[in-house]
Design an enzyme around this catalytic site. Sequence first.
Site, PDB file in Angstrom:
ATOM      1  N   LYS A 206       0.853  -1.189   0.000  1.00 20.27           N
ATOM      2  CA  LYS A 206       0.000   0.000   0.000  1.00 20.27           C
ATOM      3  C   LYS A 206       0.885   1.234   0.000  1.00 20.27           C
ATOM      4  CE  LYS A 206      -3.030   2.755   2.977  1.00 20.27           C
ATOM      5  NZ  LYS A 206      -3.727   2.882   4.271  1.00 20.27           N
ATOM      6  N   GLU A 251      -8.750  12.203  12.163  1.00 21.83           N
ATOM      7  CA  GLU A 251      -7.917  11.092  12.613  1.00 21.83           C
ATOM      8  C   GLU A 251      -7.062  11.489  13.817  1.00 21.83           C
ATOM      9  OE1 GLU A 251      -5.469   7.382  10.708  1.00 21.83           O
ATOM     10  OE2 GLU A 251      -6.402   8.898   9.453  1.00 21.83           O
TER      11      GLU A 251
END
Length: 448
Positions: A206, A251
């Site tokens: 990723k 976040e």
Amino acid sequence: MILILAYAGCRPHLRYRGVGSSAVTLPVLDAAPTLVARTTRIDDPGDLTRLLPADAAPHDLLCWIRRGEGVVGWGRAATLTATGPDRFAEASAWWQGVAAHAVVRRELDLPGTGLVAFGTFAFSRRSGQSSTLVVPSTIVGRRDGTAWVTQIAGSARLPRTVSLPAPAEAASPGEVAMRDGSLSRAEWVAAVGRSVELIRAGELDKVVMARDVHAVGADPIDPRYLLGRLASAYDNTWTFSVDGMLGATPELLVRREKGLVTSRILAGTIRRTGDDEHDLALAAGLARSSKDLEEHEYAVRSVAEALRPHCSSMNVPESPFVLHLPNVMHLATDVAGVAGDEATSLELAAALHPSAAVCGTPTMRAAQVIEDLEHMDRGRYAGPVGWLDTDGDGEWGIALRSGMLDAENPCGIRLFAGCGIVAGSEPEAELAESDAKLLPMRSALGAV
């Protein structure tokens, strides 16, 4: 942590070894300014963002607010700037010295009272932009219905409590023009396509690809205007401002509070349509998406692995939940643990950065792909931003849904958005997702 008083030549130095870092030597005179802080209870001041004074320099306005609670500040009692691979260790050593020398008097014992530093850190060790800790001269906070003001000075006497500024309206920047940043839209799509090829070839699992956009207002950009609009429209995110870096991040990288460590991980995103029934169906699809679940799993694993050495016990949920924001929905997981060592919130943030949610897996290869394909210096975008106190407690988010004020042009700001790329990613869909993630800052500017 280890602090050792050493000597380099004829000048005393502070030798510091933080969590997961190499030893750093700092001059004691630079590391430990003597600060005096007084916290007193006050009546509820209302909207905290409206207390930020109009006559303060934009880079001196500080903010950390969620759902109307948190802290704002202004002025500078002390500042530390650092660059390079040791930026976290240098900041931690400096704050350790400040905390050890400080005189703090407070009527309340709540998170955010007493002596507090706000911080914002560059994403990359090779960034040309500095990282910084700022101790403001004035802090106003509210938590659980209790409000306070903290005055901070560098003198031998406790600072006196002064009157707070009257709430003031902030002006909009007027018509805002947008232009591409380091890459055009087509170039960024091509870069994402190349990253997918590398993933499918087995070079990494990723990578998070970011893009920037430049916005220029007809009039100077007032951070108070943006912060007020962000805090109102996105009240379940953390609205922040530190040294010109501002935004509304969903976040939470890490919170340390009285021995409890928590982190909120977001990875896997879908844009909302505005049709509630349709959005519920989209949320259900997001929760079943193999591509998004794979991306999310990498992010959760990286955070859990980084926190585990510092926690005596941890709770990592097996499945994520769907976090609904006004513009997008995310797969989210809240990880919690009991602190097992004395690592401060800043040291924990340093240990976590960069997580797979903002860099990729494996980290070193993903960071190299980012450097090769993004063609930009992220600066403080996707780096830790937040605050800590003299006990080491504090909150650090990831600087997402954010922008950096242009130090050369008071009408300018550089906006950022990023997307997690895995083998199943489609470049055009990632471009649309990045547009959705730019929406909070564009809306705050009035550029939609």
